[in-house]
Write a protein that holds these residues in place. Sequence first.
Motif, PDB file in Angstrom:
ATOM      1  N   ARG A   1       8.342  23.182 -31.079  1.00  0.00           N
ATOM      2  CA  ARG A   1       6.942  23.332 -30.667  1.00  0.00           C
ATOM      3  C   ARG A   1       6.342  24.661 -31.091  1.00  0.00           C
ATOM      4  O   ARG A   1       5.240  25.016 -30.673  1.00  0.00           O
ATOM      5  N   GLY A   2       7.063  25.433 -31.907  1.00  0.00           N
ATOM      6  CA  GLY A   2       6.504  26.663 -32.448  1.00  0.00           C
ATOM      7  C   GLY A   2       6.947  27.935 -31.775  1.00  0.00           C
ATOM      8  O   GLY A   2       6.471  29.027 -32.131  1.00  0.00           O
ATOM      9  N   PHE A   3       7.838  27.841 -30.798  1.00  0.00           N
ATOM     10  CA  PHE A   3       8.355  29.026 -30.123  1.00  0.00           C
ATOM     11  C   PHE A   3       9.615  29.524 -30.842  1.00  0.00           C
ATOM     12  O   PHE A   3      10.255  28.765 -31.571  1.00  0.00           O
ATOM     13  N   ARG A   4       9.936  30.799 -30.623  1.00  0.00           N
ATOM     14  CA  ARG A   4      11.232  31.301 -31.107  1.00  0.00           C
ATOM     15  C   ARG A   4      12.043  31.717 -29.888  1.00  0.00           C
ATOM     16  O   ARG A   4      11.855  32.786 -29.314  1.00  0.00           O
ATOM     17  N   VAL A   5      12.937  30.823 -29.490  1.00  0.00           N
ATOM     18  CA  VAL A   5      13.767  31.082 -28.315  1.00  0.00           C
ATOM     19  C   VAL A   5      14.866  32.074 -28.701  1.00  0.00           C
ATOM     20  O   VAL A   5      15.638  31.833 -29.622  1.00  0.00           O
ATOM     21  N   PHE A   6      14.926  33.183 -27.966  1.00  0.00           N
ATOM     22  CA  PHE A   6      15.927  34.205 -28.289  1.00  0.00           C
ATOM     23  C   PHE A   6      16.969  34.375 -27.182  1.00  0.00           C
ATOM     24  O   PHE A   6      17.963  35.075 -27.368  1.00  0.00           O
ATOM     25  N   LEU A   7      16.740  33.689 -26.021  1.00  0.00           N
ATOM     26  CA  LEU A   7      17.696  33.841 -24.926  1.00  0.00           C
ATOM     27  C   LEU A   7      17.707  32.589 -24.056  1.00  0.00           C
ATOM     28  O   LEU A   7      16.648  32.027 -23.735  1.00  0.00           O
ATOM     29  N   THR A   8      18.894  32.145 -23.688  1.00  0.00           N
ATOM     30  CA  THR A   8      19.058  31.070 -22.705  1.00  0.00           C
ATOM     31  C   THR A   8      20.148  31.490 -21.718  1.00  0.00           C
ATOM     32  O   THR A   8      21.153  32.075 -22.120  1.00  0.00           O
ATOM     33  N   ASP A   9      19.934  31.204 -20.439  1.00  0.00           N
ATOM     34  CA  ASP A   9      20.951  31.582 -19.450  1.00  0.00           C
ATOM     35  C   ASP A   9      20.749  30.780 -18.164  1.00  0.00           C
ATOM     36  O   ASP A   9      19.715  30.133 -17.967  1.00  0.00           O
ATOM     37  N   MET A  10      21.768  30.829 -17.312  1.00  0.00           N
ATOM     38  CA  MET A  10      21.754  30.093 -16.049  1.00  0.00           C
ATOM     39  C   MET A  10      22.128  31.025 -14.901  1.00  0.00           C
ATOM     40  O   MET A  10      22.974  31.899 -15.058  1.00  0.00           O
ATOM     41  N   VAL A  11      21.475  30.831 -13.753  1.00  0.00           N
ATOM     42  CA  VAL A  11      21.766  31.615 -12.548  1.00  0.00           C
ATOM     43  C   VAL A  11      22.228  30.660 -11.449  1.00  0.00           C
ATOM     44  O   VAL A  11      21.583  29.632 -11.199  1.00  0.00           O
ATOM     45  N   ILE A  12      23.330  30.983 -10.813  1.00  0.00           N
ATOM     46  CA  ILE A  12      23.891  30.123  -9.766  1.00  0.00           C
ATOM     47  C   ILE A  12      23.193  30.371  -8.434  1.00  0.00           C
ATOM     48  O   ILE A  12      23.050  31.511  -7.994  1.00  0.00           O
ATOM     49  N   TYR A  13      22.773  29.272  -7.813  1.00  0.00           N
ATOM     50  CA  TYR A  13      22.188  29.297  -6.479  1.00  0.00           C
ATOM     51  C   TYR A  13      22.902  28.254  -5.605  1.00  0.00           C
ATOM     52  O   TYR A  13      23.771  27.532  -6.077  1.00  0.00           O
ATOM     53  N   THR A  14      22.503  28.170  -4.347  1.00  0.00           N
ATOM     54  CA  THR A  14      23.055  27.153  -3.457  1.00  0.00           C
ATOM     55  C   THR A  14      22.460  25.793  -3.806  1.00  0.00           C
ATOM     56  O   THR A  14      21.388  25.707  -4.394  1.00  0.00           O
ATOM     57  N   TYR A  15      23.167  24.730  -3.429  1.00  0.00           N
ATOM     58  CA  TYR A  15      22.645  23.379  -3.673  1.00  0.00           C
ATOM     59  C   TYR A  15      21.817  22.924  -2.472  1.00  0.00           C
ATOM     60  O   TYR A  15      22.109  23.263  -1.327  1.00  0.00           O
ATOM     61  N   ASN A  16      20.759  22.162  -2.751  1.00  0.00           N
ATOM     62  CA  ASN A  16      19.920  21.579  -1.698  1.00  0.00           C
ATOM     63  C   ASN A  16      19.823  20.071  -1.876  1.00  0.00           C
ATOM     64  O   ASN A  16      18.784  19.462  -1.601  1.00  0.00           O
ATOM     65  N   PHE A  17      20.926  19.459  -2.354  1.00  0.00           N
ATOM     66  CA  PHE A  17      20.956  18.016  -2.602  1.00  0.00           C
ATOM     67  C   PHE A  17      21.256  17.298  -1.288  1.00  0.00           C
ATOM     68  O   PHE A  17      22.277  16.633  -1.119  1.00  0.00           O
ATOM     69  N   THR A  18      20.326  17.453  -0.329  1.00  0.00           N
ATOM     70  CA  THR A  18      20.527  17.012   1.049  1.00  0.00           C
ATOM     71  C   THR A  18      20.690  15.505   1.175  1.00  0.00           C
ATOM     72  O   THR A  18      21.239  15.012   2.160  1.00  0.00           O
ATOM     73  N   GLN A  19      20.229  14.765   0.217  1.00  0.00           N
ATOM     74  CA  GLN A  19      20.360  13.308   0.228  1.00  0.00           C
ATOM     75  C   GLN A  19      21.833  12.892   0.160  1.00  0.00           C
ATOM     76  O   GLN A  19      22.199  11.815   0.632  1.00  0.00           O
TER      77      GLN A  19
ATOM     78  N   LEU B   1      24.624  15.739   0.153  1.00  0.00           N
ATOM     79  CA  LEU B   1      25.456  16.782   0.756  1.00  0.00           C
ATOM     80  C   LEU B   1      24.632  17.654   1.698  1.00  0.00           C
ATOM     81  O   LEU B   1      23.469  17.947   1.421  1.00  0.00           O
ATOM     82  N   SER B   2      25.254  18.085   2.790  1.00  0.00           N
ATOM     83  CA  SER B   2      24.576  18.996   3.697  1.00  0.00           C
ATOM     84  C   SER B   2      24.500  20.380   3.061  1.00  0.00           C
ATOM     85  O   SER B   2      25.513  20.895   2.571  1.00  0.00           O
ATOM     86  N   PRO B   3      23.320  21.000   3.014  1.00  0.00           N
ATOM     87  CA  PRO B   3      23.187  22.336   2.403  1.00  0.00           C
ATOM     88  C   PRO B   3      24.138  23.346   3.035  1.00  0.00           C
ATOM     89  O   PRO B   3      24.496  23.231   4.205  1.00  0.00           O
ATOM     90  N   GLN B   4      24.504  24.331   2.236  1.00  0.00           N
ATOM     91  CA  GLN B   4      25.409  25.365   2.725  1.00  0.00           C
ATOM     92  C   GLN B   4      24.753  26.194   3.832  1.00  0.00           C
ATOM     93  O   GLN B   4      23.541  26.170   3.995  1.00  0.00           O
ATOM     94  N   SER B   5      25.573  26.928   4.562  1.00  0.00           N
ATOM     95  CA  SER B   5      25.083  27.713   5.703  1.00  0.00           C
ATOM     96  C   SER B   5      24.183  28.857   5.243  1.00  0.00           C
ATOM     97  O   SER B   5      24.194  29.253   4.071  1.00  0.00           O
ATOM     98  N   LYS B   6      23.437  29.409   6.172  1.00  0.00           N
ATOM     99  CA  LYS B   6      22.570  30.545   5.880  1.00  0.00           C
ATOM    100  C   LYS B   6      23.384  31.750   5.415  1.00  0.00           C
ATOM    101  O   LYS B   6      22.941  32.517   4.559  1.00  0.00           O
ATOM    102  N   GLU B   7      24.587  31.911   5.974  1.00  0.00           N
ATOM    103  CA  GLU B   7      25.439  33.033   5.597  1.00  0.00           C
ATOM    104  C   GLU B   7      25.850  32.920   4.127  1.00  0.00           C
ATOM    105  O   GLU B   7      25.796  33.908   3.375  1.00  0.00           O
ATOM    106  N   VAL B   8      26.254  31.723   3.726  1.00  0.00           N
ATOM    107  CA  VAL B   8      26.622  31.487   2.328  1.00  0.00           C
ATOM    108  C   VAL B   8      25.413  31.681   1.429  1.00  0.00           C
ATOM    109  O   VAL B   8      25.492  32.304   0.367  1.00  0.00           O
ATOM    110  N   GLU B   9      24.269  31.163   1.879  1.00  0.00           N
ATOM    111  CA  GLU B   9      23.038  31.266   1.096  1.00  0.00           C
ATOM    112  C   GLU B   9      22.667  32.726   0.836  1.00  0.00           C
ATOM    113  O   GLU B   9      22.304  33.095  -0.287  1.00  0.00           O
TER     114      GLU B   9
END
Length: 325
Positions: A106-124, A126-134
Motif C-alpha cells: 500500500r506504499g508504506f515502508r515498514v521498518f519494524l515489527t514487534d509483539m508485546v505480551i499482555y494478559t488474555y481476556n478471552f472470557t468466553q 477462559l476466566s481472565p487472570q487475577s488483578k495481581e497477575v495483570e
Amino acid sequence: MCKYLIHYFSGTGNTYHMVKTIESQLISRGFEVGLLNIEKDKIRKLSDYEFHIFCFPVYGFGTPSIMLKYILKLKASVECKAAVLCTSAGAEGQSLSHVKYILDKRGFRVFLTDMVIYTYNFTQILSPQSKEVEEKVFKHAEIRIMEITKRIINNEESFKKLNTIALAVSWAVFIMFINLGRRILGKTFIADDTCIGCGRCEKVCPAKVISMHNGKPKWSSNCESCQRCINTCPQKSIQLSVIKLTIFLISELAPILIIMDINKYMHHLSILVNIILYFVMFAVGTFIANLLISIMERLCIFKKILNISYTKGYRRNTAKGFNIK
C-alpha cells in the motif's frame, strides 16, 4: 519536528494501553502524536505524518478482520515509514508478517515489527487472570514498550519473525478462525436472566453484530470475537451457551465421521472429492445448527436449557483506563 500517527484497534483495552504508553513516550521526547481509533475516526491525510504506527490485538494467530479491512483502504501517495505492533497473550502468529506485506503493497515502508505480551481476556473460554497477575504483566509490558519506542524513534530496522513451520501452522489456524471460528463463537453468546436490556453491548460492539430483540441481545455471524461485550456488560449477564457450542461442534464433527464411514465402503475417492464432500456437508450442518438454535430461542421451553453455561463465575476484565461509550 517528526509527526507520528498511531492507527489502532483495541477490543478490551490492552492495545489501547500500549498505544497510550507509546504516545506518552513520544510526547515526552518532543514529538507530535496523533491517535486514530479505526472504529470511529476518519482516515487522515497520510502524508501529513512522517511515521505511522499500526497497533492491534492478535485473534486466532492473526490480525482482526476490522484492522485488515482498514489497512486495505489505505494508500500512501508518498512513501511513509511504518511500524507494526501487536498485543498478545503469548504468540503473534502470522499477524505481523501479514500486515507488513499489506502495508508494503500500500506504499508504506515498514521498518519494524514487534509483539508485546499482555494478559488474555478471552472470557468466553477462559476466566481472565487475577488483578495481581495483570499488574505484573502490565509493568513488564510498559518496559518492553519503552524499549520498542526507542527503536522506533531511532528508526532501527528490526522484524520479529517465525520459523516456516510455525508460520504455516498459524496461517492454517487463522484462516479457520477468521472464516469460521469467530463466526461460530459469536453465535454461542447468550444473555442470561440477569440481563436488564440496557443495550450497552449493542452500542459498544465494534463489528455491529449485536441487535436487541424483545429487550435481549442477539448476535449475528460476523462476530469479531473481541470479547468486548462479555467483559463490559454491567450485569455480567453475557455468557457462553454450552448447548449452542455443543450443537455447533456436532455440526462440524458430523461431516468428518460421515466421510470416514463413506471411505470404508468407497476406497477410490480422491482427496479432492473428500474435501468437496466435507464442505458441502459442513455447509448443510451449519445451516441446520443455526436453524435449530433459532427455533430453540423462540420457544420458552428451551430458554433455560440454552442458558446453561460455565462462564457465570468468570472474572470480567478490561484494561485500566479503557472506556467505551
